[in-house]
Design a protein around this motif. Sequence first.
Motif: not given
Length: 596
Positions: A302, A307, A312, A317, A321, A324
């Motif tokens: 990531w 992001y 996440p 979060e 996924i 995202i």
Amino acid sequence: MTIHVEGLVAIAVFYLLILFVGIWAAWKNKHSGEAEGTDRSETIMVGGRDIGLFVGGFTMTATWVGGGYINGTAEYVYLPDYGLAWAQAPFGYALSLVVGGLFFAKPMRSRGYVTMLDPFQQLYGKRMGGLLFIPALMGEIFWSAAILSALGATLSVIVDINIKMSVVISALIAIFYTLVGGLYSVAYTDVVQLFCIFVGLWISVPFALTNSAVSDITVTAVKQVYQAPWRGSVNKSDTWVWFDNFCLLMLGGIPWQVYFQRVLSASSATYAQVLSFLAAFGCLVMAVPSVLIGAIGASTDWNQTSYGGIPPKDKDEADMILPIVLQHLCPPFVSFFGLGAVSAAVMSSADSSILSASSMFARNIYQLAFRQSASDREIVWVMRITIFVFGGLATLMALVTGTVYGLWYLSSDLVYVVIFPQLLSVLFVKGTNTYGSVAAYLFGMVLRIGGGEPYLQLPPFIYYPGWTTEQRVHHMTGEIEEVVIQKFPFKTVSMLASFLGNVFVSYLAKYLFESGKLSHKYDFLDAVVSKHSAEIMDKTTLVTRGNNIGLSEMAPVKPRLSVTLAAAFTRRDTLPTTTVEEEEESSPDSSHHDEE
């Protein structure tokens, strides 16, 4: 707050397309069933019983392939503590449809029922039907609320618009076309929505897979790169929990009005079975892109994405996924198309649940329990009002209740432990009665609620073998709390206890009253020996037109063989006239012209 114009345009196009198809389906089928003398209310509920294989297969698949299904599958594959081994929904729901098709679709469709609650009211009476309506309604409303809530979160991730506004607009569109066209609109929009999901997600997967930040998913399946392998595993101590959850999906996925609405709308009993098998295959196919997106999320560095460096899962979060990955690993035009697919998926589930809840209320509560002389026009208006009310209720819960997922978990458990064993009894066990049904209802409720629900902070008062405590961070308050975790398969045990309780208490009551050990005057539920009560009259006839009924018609019900049930249904040809074997082969479509 930045509003992405392209994203809004993509969503607007999807929503307008779905709205157009819903209105077109309502217009196209506005006179459906009139030639055969079918009531308008029944046409709204079961689509005139002429849904074919193509539309039927799509709408049956869309029953379970919604926003929760595709988001949840991706989430579980992505989470390090779970992985593919715990992503049970695809196989669980596929097997649920296979079991439903093999054992439940044919008897329900061949007897011409209009809703799932009809056989309960036929055998156990209107009061018991009302009690069983409660967990069924809770399941549908909380399911709708949970997926609308998920939709709001999904849209806000990519488009950055107000969550509440996106939920309200989506719900209004789904309510509107359901209000206008009933099952026809729901079924035809399901075709479009399922196509959108399939194309939208499959377009996104190649772009995400080839992103430079994503490692080879075949490697990350078995080796730790950025997190634990996404293949996942089941610890020995969690085996019974895994088994319990799988049984919940496989068997608890059957007793839902959203499923039986499709079964009962099929043009024959055989078609109803075929639709179930087609949908089982569809569920597996539609899960593939979700599994791949979850695997991609687990294989991504990531730091190399827009992001940010914190994955996440560490930002709490993980449940988002899928959107995202669409936003940060795909080009903007692809992510917006995928987003439209996700929002379409949510609406395909929400409209079905709202229609199902209103169908059960209008027929089984309003018409059969309170207003047996209600006209068809009156029933249609009750349906329209309740579609709006239940849709509004689900939307309100999605907006203001932080525990909507906890409520959904608990209500789906209650459908499994309360309604499934009752459905087994009413269809396959000869001799069960209202006493057994009440006992089963109480057994299931107490044993399930007694196990507690951590998500709702509902503490257990029954500590099953193997229970343990864990410290968790509460999803809303952020506080660390100690929760009791039940390692015992108590949901399945509760379901079995409910089923056995029904059989045992039914036969005990029958023996006590028929042997004279208990006086007939104590048969206060009119379930065994009281032959001329209002309750038995309701059970025997389910009066819909206020006919005068002779005393000869007020005998206790003999399930499957009684020909005194004529007024329970719109058409007499749905009724068995000779033997069980012939009934199993019969289809309500054999003749449409016999009038009451």
